[in-house]
Design an enzyme around this catalytic site. Structure first.
Site, short mmCIF file in Angstrom:
data_model
loop_
_atom_site.label_atom_id
_atom_site.label_comp_id
_atom_site.label_asym_id
_atom_site.label_seq_id
_atom_site.Cartn_x
_atom_site.Cartn_y
_atom_site.Cartn_z
N TYR A 1 1.05 -1.10 0.01
CA TYR A 1 -0.12 -0.09 0.02
C TYR A 1 0.96 1.46 0.09
CZ TYR A 1 -3.59 2.93 2.04
OH TYR A 1 -4.66 3.83 2.43
N TYR B 1 -9.50 -4.87 9.11
CA TYR B 1 -8.09 -4.15 9.27
C TYR B 1 -8.15 -2.93 10.26
CZ TYR B 1 -3.71 -2.04 9.00
OH TYR B 1 -2.47 -1.42 9.25
N HIS B 2 -9.16 -2.00 9.75
CA HIS B 2 -9.36 -0.83 10.73
C HIS B 2 -9.83 -0.90 12.02
CE1 HIS B 2 -9.55 -0.22 6.19
NE2 HIS B 2 -8.51 0.62 6.26
N LYS C 1 -9.26 16.92 17.16
CA LYS C 1 -8.57 16.32 16.17
C LYS C 1 -8.29 17.53 15.15
CE LYS C 1 -7.47 12.58 14.68
NZ LYS C 1 -6.20 12.08 14.95
N ASP D 1 -8.29 14.20 9.40
CA ASP D 1 -7.56 13.08 9.94
C ASP D 1 -8.57 12.53 10.70
OD1 ASP D 1 -6.29 11.23 11.59
OD2 ASP D 1 -4.95 12.76 12.43
N HIS E 1 -8.78 9.50 12.35
CA HIS E 1 -8.30 8.38 13.15
C HIS E 1 -8.54 8.71 14.65
CE1 HIS E 1 -6.74 6.04 9.68
NE2 HIS E 1 -6.22 7.19 9.51
#
Lengths: 316, 1000
Positions: free
Chosen positions: B367, B521-522, B877, B881, B883
């Site tokens: 990736y 995955y996340h 944040k 972004d 996350h």
């Protein structure tokens, strides 16, 4: 900062100084309390004609979304809007999570809006001891509308009713027999009932509105209005606002608002006094000692012990 | 169709035996030769041998020290012991002064070995004296002294002094039982084994060696594994890691790594294998594996297994709270309903394809993407040349969120965590010179899927590639965005409509293209345990299947094109079990839709090693971590794999770190021989028990989601988000409490602050370039035509009368930008704003007895007493972004400690966050930065706060910040920076102290 600096800043709608002033009235320090009281005194001279609105309802009914919708509508009209939200503090850690702005994304950015979340400092009820003073500060700063959102549990409705002009209660049709969930006494004190989330089921919402209206007729004490609303889609917000405004203007002209506010002040004093006295007792050594004893005791007849404590505290 | 119970499906699938498998293979035969015997690549339950040994899962980490003088050897030994070694071999000890050499070394706790002893007699006497003098009972000591010649007398003499020592060293490969003198007890022999690179064969050999001796001598031999590295292009840590895994799974008692790697890295590699991958927890963990038992058995002298197990079972548990034992036997796995299934046939337990890697190795798919399309294109071409077999495009955050690079909200994020793509022109540059007929392209895109798919299709057409030949994957998994990743644009309902339009378009026009990559995955990265990851990913998958069916597609039209994307973490066996369990469960779920094509039931996987497991301290340890995770993914049977670069915890990979990451896969494919086998671990009682537990746990979580009406509804109610966050907080608190160990972070810390080279992106420059390209494009295109098409797109969003992707393609051809296409839809759909629901009290619950936590709490109480209100922090944040795992953990932990914690909405600009900080009159603003925008966004925030008045708000930053940026941030006015892996209660304590000092 000097009192005059505070006052000047507030009158100039200086966001930073307003923030500091609110922190001052929130402070538990003795010296701050005195200063805060003087500041509020002086603020009262500048009180303006703002609408104080209380918003209540069960958790999950969409209070924040409704405030975001109503508030956004108001700031679009260039009406300066202040929002005070109150969240519960943890009784264990004393800390809190104040996530209200995440649900009022638009208002949190808008320059006509001021959103100030506060923790309830573990006090029961939907407001904290300073909410009233915070209102004075916003009024001095010239805000047109002041919205107070409560946590919607326990004593909150009664408390918040004692410091606002108009009381809005939010409900929704999700649970069919919702009427039973509307707490006793609420129908008596509220001015508007909003059936929110009509986007989910319009028919059910309409029948709920009908049901509530019928119930209100039974009370007959005064006229209350029921509105449909979808806060998330922004439906009927304009109708609700004009309803609110009309009621306020009507009562203002009659001088009703002013007289209610005076009555509220008296009630407020009584309530604060009660809480203060209780806190005083709670903080006293005798009380603490006795409670500790109580917790370690295997009680068969609580009355005997109770009498002992009451005597010890000289409450009889 | 309702899915309330998923239990009845077992009858649908057929058990697989060896002959079934061979029949499916037709005439063809695949054989592997080992030890002059031919082996099949796969074995099955019906012909399983069952043999095991008596050794626990532990091993000694042995380190050699050459004695030049006693003093330096001693200090070297102490240093090494501090690093985590528990066995030391001194070389040339004859002339040393033992009092100096062994000073402060607790030789009764570690293993102590001596090599190249010239006069053994004299040395042992000396050693004995030393023990007596220091009141050490030599009877209890463990270790080895190499005796070249060992007569009977001498042996008895030595044995009397040191009964638990080894005196003879024998190579496993040249060992013959008969050559050993009868009087020598086998426990006094040290067997050494040079680990060969072939994993499976070596594991089998080591097991058989031990079992052979256990059977004939009734004693478990001591086997020391020697790991040497050869001169090759591969990073040595990849080789030592792979060989260490081999030695451990084979059951060695001690491991010595001889390689020119820094001692710290060598030693910490072993510690990571023990404490992060839990490989020391279970004895003979591969016991039961059909293949390995078969190979082991073929190497045994006799077939009788009369050795009695005298094993004491201990219990332990990972984050899934599954109770695990330290030894698994046939009894444990008996009656598990899933184990009868095989490979290449539903339910695909052991792998989706009949021959797996024997015929087709997994795709090495790294990736990548950064800066401009030009830069990324160069990087892709270089990687393809170096052996990478597929592409995987990372887009920058503005692209994900549907903003052009010139949008005012995206300042600071352009080109940062991926490549900036604004139009067809950028996409054309991105794939310039890359043959889309042959290279499969995976694109991680969910929010702005319409313009990105449109650009990709237009570029393929322009390059003369037929759509029906286009291979690759689009992530298109919008549901998990609402759960964990937060790069959505529109609310869930319209987003799902877009998904269905993509399905319709691709099933008709792009039959080889994976129209979705349902991603766990996340979730793993956000802190989900393995069972939650399986459950929520598959529940997402179910929701997409229903969406496809609702759109009028037949299940077989699109189900074969669904692919899955898993994270692979450090908990080795759990991670392998996870993917096997997921394959099984997916077939079970899809069976209910009665597909005709068995491929509809097949779960194909892409895996990525976990970025969360990497830490900033000793970045080279991350090579070890990634290698372990990669081996796990391969043992689980993944179809393609991304291996993280070691600097991924700090920034974007550089050329050299990207090479090491890629090499990890090349090494496994080319050197270890694991591609010759199919599900080599299958049958292991431990693995199968774990698989079963995960299937059951995940199934119950899926049923919970089904009960509320499927994933869309569950997301609306906030169920999965809360559960994952709770799991994340628990994980954090177990790290903070040292219950989960991370080497170099909460244990075995080293002082080495070696800075590694990192790649820095000048985002202002990238933004300038992008803006120039957009301006040029807008000049030369036909404005009216573009506007008409965008209007058409808007009206189609409203009326749902045409496929949105088809219109987006037309618009893209005419030069509509990504931002314009996205906004045309946003006009109708709106932009989604996440609700924030928080867990509280979770951290507190686990920490209530923790000293640090309690002193932080006391300090926050004291703060209130002195300042009139609680310490107040705004957790925020900045920029695009999304996350938010880190910031949420901070928020809930800090509130448990006693802070009033304000939370800012996601995606705020610096100005917006400043306004909130000032309004709420917070003492502290805590910024979490994970996408590299810190150098532009944080100074802007500070400036913006300062415009409100003389201000004392303290700025604290956490997340992925390279060390070299620390000074810059401090100079800009940041007062504290916390890197990845900070212990939260400690951070709170530090922040409070600084705050208190500042106010004084």
């Amino acid at each position: 900062m000097e009192l005059s600096d505070y006052l000047k800043g507030i009158k100039n709608n200086n966001r930073y100084i307003i923030a500091k002033a609110i922190s001052l009235v929130e402070s538990t320090l003795k010296k701050d309390k005195k200063k805060a009281s003087e500041l509020v005194d002086r603020c009262l001279n500048f009180s303006s004609k703002s609408i104080r609105i209380a918003i209540s309802g069960n958790p999950g009914v969409g209070k924040s979304t409704f405030i975001e919708a109503l508030g956004s509508y108001l700031v679009d009209k260039k009406l300066r809007t202040a929002i005070i939200t109150i969240d519960p503090s943890s009784t264990i850690s004393g800390g809190s999570i104040l996530a209200d702005k995440t649900r009022m994304n638009n208002l949190s950015k808008n320059k006509y809006a001021y959103v100030r979340p506060a923790a309830n400092d573990c006090e029961l009820g939907g407001i904290n001891k300073n909410t009233r003073d915070t209102i004075s500060i916003f009024e001095t700063a010239g805000y047109d509308v002041i919205i107070i959102e409560t946590v919607g549990v326990g004593q909150s409705e009664i408390d918040v009713h004692s410091i606002t002009d108009i009381f809005l209660y939010l409900t929704q049709s999700e649970n069919g027999d919702i009427l039973q969930f509307i707490k006793k006494g609420i129908l008596e004190i509220c001015d508007f009932i909003i059936v929110n989330k009509i986007d989910l089921d319009l028919e059910k919402s309409k029948s709920l509105k009908f049901l509530i209206e019928n119930n209100l007729k039974l009370i007959k004490s005064r006229s209350q209005s029921v509105f449909l609303c979808s806060a998330i889609k922004g439906n009927y917000i304009d109708d609700i606002w004009s309803g609110l405004k009309d009621l306020f203007e009507k009562n203002w002209k009659k001088g009703k608002i002013q007289s209610i506010r005076e009555k509220q002040n008296i009630n407020w004093c009584k309530q604060r006094l009660k809480k203060q006295i209780f806190k005083k007792i709670e903080d006293s050594c005798t009380y603490k000692k006795n409670i500790k004893k109580l917790e370690n005791k295997n009680l068969k007849n609580p009355n005997t012990f109770l009498l002992e404590i009451i005597e010890g505290l000289k409450l009889n | 169709m309702k899915h309330n119970q998923h239990t009845k499906t077992n009858n649908f699938f057929i058990k697989q035996t060896k002959s079934d498998w061979l029949k499916s293979l037709g005439e063809r035969r695949i054989k592997n030769k080992f030890n002059n015997i031919f082996f099949d690549p796969i074995y099955f339950q019906n012909n399983r041998k069952n043999i095991t040994h008596n050794k626990d899962g532990e091993w000694a980490i042995t380190h050699k020290i050459k004695i030049k003088n006693s003093l330096t050897a001693n200090s070297e030994a102490l240093k090494i012991l501090n690093l985590g070694v528990n066995s030391i071999t001194f070389i040339n000890p004859d002339n040393s002064d033992l009092n100096t050499l062994l000073k402060n070394i607790q030789i009764d706790i570690i293993r102590i070995n001596f090599e190249k002893v010239f006069d053994v007699d004299k040395f042992i006497t000396m050693f004995h004296k030393f023990c007596v003098k220091n009141e050490i009972n030599s009877n209890n000591l463990k270790g080895f002294i190499n005796c070249k010649s060992l007569t009977k007398d001498k042996y008895y003499k030595y044995k009397k002094i040191l009964p638990n020592f080894q005196f003879l060293k024998i190579k496993t490969t040249s060992f013959k039982k008969k050559s050993i003198q009868k009087y020598i007890d086998f426990k006094n022999i040290l067997f050494v084994h040079n680990i060969n690179k072939n994993m499976i064969e070596e594991i089998s050999f080591l097991r058989s060696f031990r079992i052979n001796i256990e059977q004939s001598k009734n004693i478990s031999p001591f086997i020391e594994a020697i790991i040497n590295t050869r001169n090759s292009n591969y990073h040595k840590l990849i080789e030592t890691c792979s060989k260490s895994v081999t030695a451990i799974l084979g059951g060695c008692d001690s491991i010595i790594v001889n390689s020119k790697i820094r001692d710290t890295l060598k030693i910490q590699q072993q510690l990571i294998l023990k404490y992060e991958s839990n490989l020391n927890k279970v004895s003979d963990s591969l016991h039961g594996s059909y293949l390995i038992e078969e190979m082991t058995n073929s190497l045994l002298d006799s077939e009788k297994n009369n050795f009695k197990l005298s094993f004491e079972n201990n219990y332990w548990a990972g984050p899934e709270e599954i109770k695990l034992k330290s030894k698994y036997n046939q009894k444990d796995a008996e009656g598990l309903s899933h184990i009868k299934y095989g490979v290449g046939k539903p339910p695909y337990l052991r792998g989706p394809y009949l021959t797996m890697y024997c015929d087709k190795k997994w795709t090495i798919r790294q990736y990548a993407g950064f800066s401009t399309a030009e830069e990324s294109n160069k990087f892709y071409k270089k990687n393809l040349k170096a052996g990478q077999s597929g592409l995987s495009v990372a887009f920058d955050l503005p692209t994900h969120r549907g903003y052009d690079s010139d949008h005012p909200r995206v300042f600071g994020d352009v080109g940062k965590a991926g490549v900036a793509i604004d139009s067809v022109e950028d996409m054309e540059i991105l794939f310039n010179g890359i043959d889309l007929n042959n290279i499969s392209v995976s694109m991680t895109m969910n929010g702005a899927i319409l313009p990105i798919m449109a650009f990709f299709i237009v570029v393929a057409k322009k390059n003369g590639v037929k759509l029906k030949n286009l291979r690759g994957t689009i992530q298109n998994d919008i549901l998990k965005e609402f759960m964990v990743r937060n790069t959505y644009i529109y609310p869930p309902n319209p987003s799902m409509r877009i998904v269905s339009d993509i399905f319709k378009y691709t099933s008709k026009n792009m039959p080889k293209f994976n129209s979705i990559s349902v991603s766990g995955y996340h979730m793993l990265e956000a802190g989900a345990s393995a069972d939650l990851e399986i459950a929520y990913t598959l529940a997402d998958g179910l929701e997409y299947v229903r969406t496809g069916l609702k759109a009028g597609l037949n299940i077989d039209d699109f189900a074969p094109r669904l692919s899955f994307f898993w994270g692979v973490g450090m908990n080795f066996f759990t991670e392998i079990a996870k993917i096997r369990a997921a394959r099984y469960l997916w077939t079970e779920l899809i069976q209910e839709f009665n597909p005709k094509n068995p491929k509809s039931l097949m779960l194909r996987s892409h895996c990525q090693t976990s970025g969360w497991s990497l830490i900033a301290q000793e970045p080279e340890n991350n090579i070890t971590r990634t290698t372990i995770e990669a081996i796990g993914a391969v043992f689980a049977g993944t179809q393609s794999l991304h291996t993280n670069a070691m600097d991924e915890a700090i920034s974007l990979p550089t050329n050299s770190s990207a090479k090491i990451a890629r090499d990890t896969q090349l090494y496994l494919q080319k050197e270890t021989g694991i591609c010759n086998f199919i599900d080599p671990l299958g049958g292991s009682h431990y693995l199968e028990t774990l698989t079963d537990s995960l299937i059951k746990n995940a199934r119950s979580y899926i049923n919970e989601i089904e009960k509320v009406g499927g994933m869309s509804k569950a997301i609306d109610l906030g169920i999965p988000k809360l559960k994952i966050e709770k799991s994340a907080i628990q994980r954090q608190s177990s790290i903070d409490l040292n219950k989960s160990l991370i080497i170099g972070l909460n244990c075995f810390k080293t002082k080495n602050n070696k800075r590694i080279k990192i790649l820095d992106i000048n985002n202002e420059l990238v933004q300038k370039k992008q803006i120039k390209k957009i301006t040029n494009l807008k000049k030369k295109r036909h404005v009216n035509k573009v506007t008409n098409l965008l209007d058409k797109l808007t009206s189609c969003c409203r009326n749902n009368n045409e496929n949105l992707l088809s219109i987006a393609i037309e618009a893209a051809e005419l030069g509509a930008t990504l931002g314009e296409i996205s906004f045309a839809c946003e006009k109708v759909f709106g932009r989604y704003q996440a609700k924030t629901i928080m867990n509280t009290g979770v951290y507190e619950k686990k920490h209530i007895n923790n000293k640090q936590f309690m002193s932080a709490r006391k300090l926050s109480d004291k703060f209130e007493l002195n300042n009139g209100r609680r310490p107040r922090i705004l957790a925020a944040k900045l920029g695009q972004d999304g996350h938010d795992r880190g910031i949420k953990i901070i928020a809930t932990c800090f509130s448990d400690i006693g802070f009033d914690v304000d939370i800012a909405p996601l995606f705020g600009t610096p100005e917006e966050v400043a306004k909130q900080a000032v309004e709420n009159d917070v003492h502290i603003v805590g910024i979490s930065s994970l996408a590299g925008g810190h150098k532009t966004l944080i100074p802007k925030l500070i400036n913006s706060i300062n415009t409100y008045g003389e201000n004392k708000i303290m700025i604290v930053v956490g997340g992925i910040i390279p060390k070299k940026d620390y000074n810059f941030l401090y100079k800009s006015g940041v007062s504290q920076i916390f890197g990845p892996g900070t212990i939260v209660s400690q951070a709170a304590l530090e922040v409070l102290k600084k705050l208190t000092d500042g106010i004084k």
